[in-house]
Design a protein around this motif. Structure first.
Motif, PDB file in Angstrom:
ATOM      1  N   ASN A  51       0.937  -1.282   0.104  1.00 51.12           N
ATOM      2  CA  ASN A  51       0.134  -0.035   0.181  1.00 51.12           C
ATOM      3  C   ASN A  51       0.996   1.008  -0.499  1.00 51.12           C
ATOM      4  N   ILE A  52       0.524   1.952  -0.171  1.00 52.47           N
ATOM      5  CA  ILE A  52       0.668   3.538  -0.370  1.00 52.47           C
ATOM      6  C   ILE A  52      -0.493   4.585   0.865  1.00 52.47           C
ATOM      7  N   GLY A  53       0.626   5.205   1.020  1.00 52.45           N
ATOM      8  CA  GLY A  53      -0.489   6.566   2.176  1.00 52.45           C
ATOM      9  C   GLY A  53      -0.005   5.761   3.995  1.00 52.45           C
ATOM     10  N   GLY A  54      -1.942   6.593   4.304  1.00 51.72           N
ATOM     11  CA  GLY A  54      -1.553   5.920   6.062  1.00 51.72           C
ATOM     12  C   GLY A  54      -1.002   7.218   6.683  1.00 51.72           C
ATOM     13  N   SER A  55      -1.477   6.670   7.857  1.00 53.43           N
ATOM     14  CA  SER A  55      -1.034   8.526   8.717  1.00 53.43           C
ATOM     15  C   SER A  55      -0.246   9.154   8.414  1.00 53.43           C
ATOM     16  N   SER A  56       0.293   9.979   8.116  1.00 54.02           N
ATOM     17  CA  SER A  56       1.487  10.863   8.438  1.00 54.02           C
ATOM     18  C   SER A  56       1.727  10.631   6.378  1.00 54.02           C
ATOM     19  N   LYS A  57       1.644   9.204   6.117  1.00 59.85           N
ATOM     20  CA  LYS A  57       2.337   9.363   5.106  1.00 59.85           C
ATOM     21  C   LYS A  57       2.020   9.520   3.582  1.00 59.85           C
ATOM     22  N   GLU A 390       7.241   6.048   1.317  1.00 57.35           N
ATOM     23  CA  GLU A 390       7.273   7.231   1.354  1.00 57.35           C
ATOM     24  C   GLU A 390       7.909   8.646   2.330  1.00 57.35           C
ATOM     25  N   GLU A 391       8.713   7.582   3.129  1.00 60.22           N
ATOM     26  CA  GLU A 391       9.132   8.469   3.116  1.00 60.22           C
ATOM     27  C   GLU A 391      10.690   8.874   2.162  1.00 60.22           C
ATOM     28  N   ALA A 392      10.663   6.999   1.732  1.00 61.97           N
ATOM     29  CA  ALA A 392      12.061   7.746   0.747  1.00 61.97           C
ATOM     30  C   ALA A 392      12.023   7.749  -0.770  1.00 61.97           C
ATOM     31  N   ALA A 393      10.610   7.788  -0.870  1.00 63.74           N
ATOM     32  CA  ALA A 393      10.155   8.694  -2.334  1.00 63.74           C
ATOM     33  C   ALA A 393      10.131   9.920  -1.891  1.00 63.74           C
ATOM     34  N   ALA A 394      10.245  10.765  -0.904  1.00 68.42           N
ATOM     35  CA  ALA A 394      10.187  12.164  -0.489  1.00 68.42           C
ATOM     36  C   ALA A 394      11.296  13.187  -0.788  1.00 68.42           C
ATOM     37  N   GLN A 395      12.273  11.870  -0.196  1.00 66.67           N
ATOM     38  CA  GLN A 395      12.843  12.421   0.489  1.00 66.67           C
ATOM     39  C   GLN A 395      13.780  12.190  -1.341  1.00 66.67           C
TER      40      GLN A 395
END
Length: 647
Positions: A51-57, A390-395
């Protein structure tokens, strides 16, 4: 011997979620970019949760999209279930989450990369970074400068910037009980040679661990013993450029079940066979995504834990067992899974396993994600000590943008904590000492009422446009949207209704207190039981507006007091962030600084007083001393400049 030697602008090492965003950003900005992967089949791979997303992600995905990234668009094309989380709470914590068809997600992202101008995909293992020493008189803090990379087969790619997005592949090993395989996730080849090159360059390496649950054969699961979890009736897309009508699809269901005392007993009886507790695992695991062994040990008072059964795609029978990641031996796994209601006869397609890998101490990075001591070397993703797609993609996106900015001779894009969750994520990584994989959470964002997922475009589209990843058409729409929100908010505040019979009857029907005197529509909207939509009946001059405009008007009016208070807090915060610290500052020269503060400031090399204030061990008194010193430093520099001009 002849050798392959090519010249490009940017080399991206790794093609996971960080690498894809980094490479696309550079290529879309016109830079000749090569993205290296140990396997082309692993592009945008989802080795863990589907999945993609979720709380804060979900906030991060929206922000990636607002800046011109790809993750939001890709999940909109490949999701099989979508749900907005935390809808019973305030808008600050609403987060979109979507189940992906894992194979389709990877396939679709690969297609985007393959058809992107200026971007080349290369299946090869990068084993060495090529650098040269920097002239110490050049005014850089960096001691070295990147020249290129070398692959295992001996090919050399000369470039102006390298972005490391190696994920969980560096010297990776997977553990399932006593069985250890020296591979990356999903049995893919690990990258075993780059770590030595990084260490030779003086880069500090750490060892982290993460894990994943088993995958079950759908045909062996009894879903009648589980609670069905459906998607939202009306799907909201992740990307601001996706037409909402395109995502209204038939969705698949997920299911909820629970562990029990028997499950826990089997785990406890076999803890000595778990690599985590047997001392075989060296790496540190994520506190906020523990294995089932950790849950049973650390939360011994809990009689059960949630288990989510989620489909991995439309064209496979594999089901993901969320909440039960493990590194226990295969026989123990099968025994414990079969104690869970609905899994009594389950068949495991892929065993659960833990994975260990090399990553860096991210305190070696600037907020731009460039290494402090190696000019032109950037990094993003799990290699920086974070967890999550998500953290990875943002960075990866920020690293890609800033590699391009550096090549173009422009200032880096640095988002601060008041502007984006991405800003919070990166600031936490490069400023705070993290001894475990970092996970984004809404509680980490001090200004979360301002950093909502619904307004990511209003916050960040302009920055994406200025960088060059957002089109003029997209930016023009945001400007138009801002104007519509402002005008409608003003109209609502200036529209009053009296205490007439019709108004009183309306309020009674809505379960709201009657009026004793005239009130504005804004005052009525602020009542818990009313909102912008519900007062339309008594708003006679209302005109039709887009849904995204209506959403912002409603939030701005309902939470106006809280929003204004946070904006005042941000104003104070910004004062500290704008006070930049010169690169060549000598903290040893600041005698009034406490020893611990001096040591920490030398170690972290903060770029602003604001960042310095967030370093553990630097007190408010130390910041006061630093501010006084900076004033004197500024005056001395002005005098020196004046003298040199006279000469």
């Amino acid at each position: 011997m002849s050798e392959i030697r090519e010249q490009v602008d940017v080399c991206v090492v790794g093609a996971g979620h960080a690498g894809c965003e980094a490479a696309l950003a550079c290529a879309r900005l016109g830079l000749e970019t090569v993205i290296f992967t140990v396997s082309v089949d692993s592009i945008a791979l989802m080795p863990c949760n589907p999945n993609i997303g979720g709380s804060s992600k979900g906030h991060l995905v929206r922000e990636i999209d607002a800046l011109g990234g790809e993750m939001g668009k890709n999940i909109d094309k490949t999701f099989i279930q979508s749900k907005m989380l935390n809808v019973s709470k305030g808008p600050a914590v609403h987060s979109l989450r979507a189940q992906a068809d894992k194979a389709e997600y990877s396939r679709e992202m690969r297609k985007v990369l393959e058809n992107q101008d200026h971007l080349t995909i290369k299946q090869a293992e990068v084993c060495e970074l090529l650098t040269e020493n920097v002239d110490l008189n050049a005014g850089f803090l960096a001691k070295k400068r990147i020249l290129g990379i070398k692959t295992f087969t001996g090919a050399i790619y000369e470039c102006k910037a390298v972005i490391l997005c190696t994920g969980t592949y560096l010297k990776a090993r997977c553990l399932c009980g006593e069985a250890i395989t020296y591979t990356g996730p999903n049995g893919l080849q690990s990258a075993d040679h780059l770590t030595d090159s990084l260490k030779n360059l003086g880069i500090r390496i750490r060892r982290f661990k993460t894990g994943t649950p088993a995958r079950m054969d759908k045909r062996s699961i009894d879903f009648s013993k589980m609670e069905e979890q459906s998607g939202d009736e009306k799907v909201i897309p992740f990307s601001f450029s996706t037409d909402p009508n395109d995502v209204q699809i038939d969705q698949v269901s997920c299911y909820l079940t629970y562990t029990n005392k028997i499950t826990h007993e089997i785990i406890k009886q076999n803890l000595d066979r778990s690599p985590i507790y047997a001392g075989i695992i060296e790496g540190t695991g994520p506190r906020y995504c523990p294995s089932i062994e950790d849950k049973v040990v650390k939360f011994a008072d809990k009689e059960r834990h949630q288990v989510f059964i989620e489909p991995e795609g439309l064209h496979t029978n594999e089901m993901y067992v969320g909440g039960m990641s493990s590194s226990l031996p295969e026989d123990v796994q099968l025994a414990m899974y079969r104690t869970v209601p609905g899994l009594e006869h389950c068949k495991i397609v892929r065993n659960a396993y833990a994975i260990e890998y090399d990553c860096i101490d991210p305190m070696q990075l600037y907020p731009s994600l460039e290494f402090k001591e190696i000019k032109g070397l950037f990094s993003g993703g799990q290699f920086n000590g974070s967890s999550g797609y998500e953290e990875a993609a943002a960075q990866g996106l920020i690293a890609g943008i800033n590699a391009a900015q550096s090549i173009f001779g422009k200032e880096p894009l640095v988002l601060d904590r008041s502007e984006a969750y991405i800003g919070v994520l990166i600031d936490d990584l490069v400023t705070k000492e993290n001894f475990e994989p970092y996970r984004m959470m809404t509680s980490r964002a001090e200004y979360r009422l301002l950093l909502r997922q619904d307004n990511a475009d209003l916050r960040l589209r302009k920055k994406g446009y200025e960088v060059g990843l957002v089109t003029k058409e997209q930016y023009d729409y945001v400007c138009k949207k801002e104007k519509m929100i402002e005008e409608e908010t003003k109209r609502i505040k200036n529209t009053t209704v009296g205490a007439s019979k019709d108004i009183q009857e309306f309020l009674e029907r809505k379960g709201s207190a009657s009026l004793k005197t005239a009130a504005s529509l804004a005052e009525l909207i602020c009542r818990p039981e009313l909102n912008y939509e519900s007062v339309s009946e008594i708003d006679l001059k209302r005109v039709a507006l887009p849904e995204d405009v209506i959403e912002q008007v409603n939030i701005n009016i309902k939470y106006e007091g809280y929003i204004e208070r946070q904006m005042r807090q941000v104003k104070q915060y910004k004062k500290m962030e704008t006070r930049k610290i010169p690169e060549n500052i000598d903290y040893e020269d600041i005698e009034s600084l406490r020893l611990e503060a001096r040591q920490k400031l030398i170690k972290f090399k903060p770029v602003s007083v604001g960042q310095a204030s967030r370093i553990s061990g630097v007190s408010p008194a130390d910041i006061s001393v630093l501010l006084v010193y900076l004033e004197h430093f500024k005056e001395r520099k002005a005098l020196l400049d004046a003298d040199s001009n006279k000469e």
